[in-house]
Write an enzyme that holds these catalytic residues in place. Structure first.
Site, PDB file in Angstrom:
ATOM      1  N   CYS A 146     145.022  39.101  74.203  1.00 27.76           N
ATOM      2  CA  CYS A 146     146.358  39.400  73.676  1.00 27.76           C
ATOM      3  C   CYS A 146     146.509  38.916  72.244  1.00 27.76           C
ATOM      4  CB  CYS A 146     147.432  38.759  74.545  1.00 27.76           C
ATOM      5  SG  CYS A 146     147.580  39.554  76.142  1.00 27.76           S
ATOM      6  N   HIS A 147     146.228  37.622  72.008  1.00 21.78           N
ATOM      7  CA  HIS A 147     146.456  37.092  70.665  1.00 21.78           C
ATOM      8  C   HIS A 147     145.279  36.257  70.174  1.00 21.78           C
ATOM      9  CE1 HIS A 147     150.415  37.825  72.521  1.00 21.78           C
ATOM     10  NE2 HIS A 147     150.620  38.442  71.376  1.00 21.78           N
ATOM     11  N   GLY A 148     144.109  36.427  70.813  1.00 24.70           N
ATOM     12  CA  GLY A 148     142.889  35.819  70.293  1.00 24.70           C
ATOM     13  C   GLY A 148     142.748  34.325  70.452  1.00 24.70           C
TER      14      GLY A 148
END
Lengths: 420, 169, 259
Positions: free
Chosen positions: B133-135
């Site tokens: 999703c956001h690393g």
């Protein structure tokens, strides 16, 4: 509503009120001049507001757990009763709340009939009230279907089949209502949707009902017009608020007794059996509040005419302001009407009683006589009575009853009590 | 109106308001509490998992309280990796010994501590997990090493009922 | 005010009259003292535990109890078995679960969170095994019968030889409390049929009372809480009503009108 101007004291209050006059509205509601001789029969408006809010709040919470599916509805209700925190309490309040709601609305309606509150200039209030009452019946009926017990299923079957009495299109309408060839899952889901919607329609109509009330102001037990504001009126707050609260609390004690000690007495045992399309219960009985109309339906031997009679019994009420030709509002000054009023009360109670009994023999005969009388009262007795009846002299003001008037007049007591 | 009378009236009104407020509170509570987990949900609070068929270097994912739980049987290299990291290099310092009592088994909630997505196995810069999703990058102990997640993946309460069975919750 | 109350109570009495006639059965049921009736009614724990024993050893072979879970047996206000006992009870049943990793269903010992195991797979299977009659689910049975606990209690003791002139088909029995007097269930109880673990003598009357108490609990598992909360709520409402009454009197004393 514009009989006094309200100016908020704070600067912000004034700024806000100029843009959205909520503070003016609040001020209007608190100062609203109310006749000071209102008796306890007038507290049921407040009680009904409480009932509506209770039903909406408990209904919203129940809807968080209920599953509107023919295979799962019954089980989800049991889940609410067993596992959901306070689920049993919320459901019993909702189920008994419907009965309490109707008890209050019947008292409210019969109060209006006794004191002539439906007469000019309050016809619109009355008609909105009748629409609310019709919507209440629809909401209650559809709500009763949701637990998907035997009475739910067969009640839904019987009531929806009423529409098949309509010539030509009847069958088509019933199939359309069902969304199938019998009461089934599509019927349940649409009933749930409508059951959820109707209370908010009622809420909107209640606002109109009160709005329409605040134009001419309350009727009162003497039934004469009251100058507002005057020494005959008191501000709504705190006088009426505290009195309504007191009456509401008494009502809640009765309500609590039902919820906590006999929560199922107003329901029917068969509704704890899951719906079964193959077996009809021995006696199909609607909830108690629909019994008088059920009796009227069954007392007519023709299917279509029976349905018409039942609908007319309710709709005739909407024409009441014009059927009653008397200019005098309160039954206190109409000795003959007062007697017919009590006969009508008895007639409706009898209809309710025979509605719960099997439609045969003596019961059927009584139901027919009572049905005939019901229509006679509205269509013949009321119009004629208004023209022929000799009424008692009417006081000029509610605080100055004329001497020699009726003894049990609420106003007559005012003088004695003021000596205290 | 005498002063005494005023006081008595004030007391009566205050008492009425106070008692009324208690009732309102008591009525509101059931309406709020009905949204808390119900008895049937609470009853499912623990679950037992048979891990006998999990090989080294493999992860199984099981459902517990509606959330994924990663159960990884770690290789010696992974254990060595996880235990050799210096605490000061970690964003949320926690020893691997505290996270995996039995070094072979790592049990943790497969929920990224950033915004709740499920990280992917055997991915990312630290050979552990990577949240798409956001690393966020997690190491072989499920600790946050890079990315926006604030804390390590949570280790639930669990125990070995016997050599092959883990009871979570 | 007085007038108002008089009329109101009259109307309520009238409205209540047809309610009683809902349960139109004219049969006089057997009476016994139920500990759970009344303002403070509570269940008799011993009766609930014995009733559970009657249910499992006698009724459960045909009647399901699908809305109950084994955890309920240890919950407050019920039979209140210890958690260990309830776990042991649950584990004594085989519960079907799955599918497992291989996609197959398997059986395992029951857990507290499991629902009561059903004697038949579905309604059709139950009917097939019972000569076409479906043994009703017992979870809410007491609330689903007009006569409630008294009806169930009487029915269990109502088996008799049919009066002269009544012919019964094969597999139909005579019961004087059954609606229509014909019942497909054969007399389930006989003296000494089971051995109570607490040493109580297992007469038909005792077993009927115990199992009916148990069924009342399964239908209303929160009955005790309801009674306790109800008493508190009503006492509270009465206190608040009195306070509001005096507040009202005081407020209205400013105007010359009686309330």
């Amino acid at each position: 509503m514009s009989d006094h101007e309200y100016t908020p004291s704070s600067k912000f209050g004034k700024w806000f009120n100029d843009r959205l006059p909520l503070l003016s509205l609040a001020s209007h509601l608190t100062d609203y001049p109310t006749p000071k001789n209102l008796n306890y029969w007038w507290t049921f408006g407040g009680i009904l507001t409480f009932c509506l809010i209770t039903q909406i709040v408990t209904g919203l919470t129940l809807a968080m757990h209920y599953i509107a599916h023919a295979d799962m509805a019954f089980e989800s209700v049991e889940h609410i009763m067993r596992d959901v925190n306070y689920g049993w309490l919320i459901r019993y309040i909702h189920a008994n709340g419907a009965s309490m709601f109707f008890l209050a609305v019947y008292i409210h309606i019969f109060r209006s009939l006794f004191y002539g509150s439906y007469k000019s200039p309050r016809e619109i209030i009355w008609i909105i009230g009748i629409i609310i009452y019709l919507l209440m019946m629809a909401a209650a009926f559809m709500g009763y279907v949701l637990p998907w017990g035997q009475m739910s299923f067969w009640g839904a079957t019987v009531i929806t089949n009423l529409f098949s009495a309509i010539p030509l299109v009847g069958e088509g309408i019933v199939t359309w209502l069902w969304g199938g060839y019998s009461v089934d899952n599509p019927t349940l889901t649409r009933f749930f949707t409508l059951h959820y919607l109707i209370p908010f329609l009622i809420l909107g109509l209640v606002v109109l009902h009160i709005w329409a009330l605040h134009v001419p102001g309350n009727n009162n037990p003497v039934g004469i017009d009251v100058k507002k504001p005057s020494k005959d009126t008191v501000p709504f707050h705190p006088y009426i608020v505290i009195k309504d609260t007191f009456a509401l609390l008494m009502f809640m004690i009765v309500f609590a007794f039902f919820v906590f000690y006999t929560p199922n007495i107003l329901g029917h045992a068969d509704n704890y059996i899951e719906a079964n399309p193959l077996v009809t219960p021995a006696h199909i009985v609607p909830e108690w509040y629909l019994l008088p109309f059920y009796a009227i339906l069954r007392s007519v031997p023709d299917k279509l005419l029976g349905v018409i009679a039942m609908l007319s019994a309710i709709l005739i009420l909407a024409a009441l302001p014009w059927l009653d030709t008397s200019k005098i509002r309160s039954a206190v000054f109409r000795p003959l009407y007062k007697q017919f009023y009590w006969i009508l009360v008895a007639d409706v109670l009898i209809l309710g009683y025979v509605g719960a009994m099997p439609a045969e023999g003596l019961y059927l005969l009584v139901a027919r006589v009572a049905t005939a009388y019901y229509f006679l009262h509205f269509l013949v007795i009321l119009p004629v009575l208004g023209l022929k009846e000799k009424t008692l002299p009417i006081p000029l003001s509610i605080t100055e009853p004329i001497l020699g008037g009726t003894a049990n007049l609420a106003t007559a007591r005012n003088k004695e009590s003021s000596i205290k | 109106m005498s002063e005494k009378k005023t006081n008595r009236r004030d007391f009566l009104f205050t008492a009425t308001y106070a008692v009324g407020a208690v009732g309102v509170g008591a009525t509101v509570w059931p309406m709020i509490d009905q949204m808390n987990p119900d008895a049937s949900v609470k009853a499912l609070a623990s679950t037992e998992v048979d891990v006998s068929s999990v090989n080294r270097g493999k992860t199984i994912t099981v459902l517990w309280r509606g959330k994924p739980v990663f159960i990884r049987r770690r290789t010696e290299d992974e254990i060595a990796d996880a235990r050799s990291v210096k605490l000061e290099d970690l964003k949320d310092p926690e020893k691997d010994e505290d996270r995996a009592k039995n070094p072979e088994w790592l049990v943790m909630l497969g929920v990224c501590t950033h915004l709740g997505c499920v990280p992917l196995n055997d991915k990312g810069d630290y050979n552990g997990w990577f949240c798409p999703c956001h690393g966020s990058h997690y190491d072989t102990s499920g600790r946050i090493r890079k990315g926006p997640a604030p804390t390590n993946m949570e280790v639930p309460k669990y125990e070995f009922v016997n050599a092959n069975t883990i009871k979570i919750g | 005010m007085k007038n108002f109350l008089r009329i109101l109570s009259l109307v309520i009495v009238f409205l209540a009259a047809p309610l009683n006639s809902y349960a139109a059965e004219k049969v006089e049921y057997l009476k016994t003292d139920w500990s759970f009736k009344g303002l403070f009614g509570k269940f008799d724990r011993g009766a609930l535990q014995r009733g559970y024993q009657v249910y499992t050893e006698v009724c459960a072979s045909c009647h399901s109890m699908k809305y109950l879970s084994y955890r309920n047996l240890a919950e407050k206000g019920g039979p209140e078995f210890t958690e260990q006992q309830a776990k042991a009870i649950a584990a004594s049943f085989d519960v079907s679960d799955g599918p497992n990793a291989d996609g197959e269903m398997f059986t395992r010992p029951g857990k507290l969170s499991d629902k009561f195991v059903m004697p038949y797979e579905n309604v059709k299977a139950a009917q097939a095994a019972n000569g076409g009659a479906y043994p009703p689910d017992m979870s809410v049975l007491v609330k689903a019968r007009g006569g409630g606990v008294d009806y169930i209690y009487s029915l269990l003791q109502g088996y008799e030889d049919p009066p002269v002139g009544i012919n019964l088909e094969e597999g139909v029995h005579y019961n004087k409390y059954m609606y229509g007097n014909k019942i497909k269930m054969s007399n389930p109880l006989s003296d000494g049929l089971i051995e109570y673990s607490d040493g109580t003598s297992a007469t038909v009357e005792q077993m009927s009372k115990d199992v009916t108490t148990f069924l009342m609990w399964t239908a209303e598992p929160h009955l005790e809480t309801r009674h306790q909360m109800g008493f508190k709520a009503i006492v509270y409402l009465i206190i608040l009503t009195i306070l509001v009454y005096f507040s009202m009197k005081r407020i209205w004393s400013r105007v010359e009108t009686k309330v």
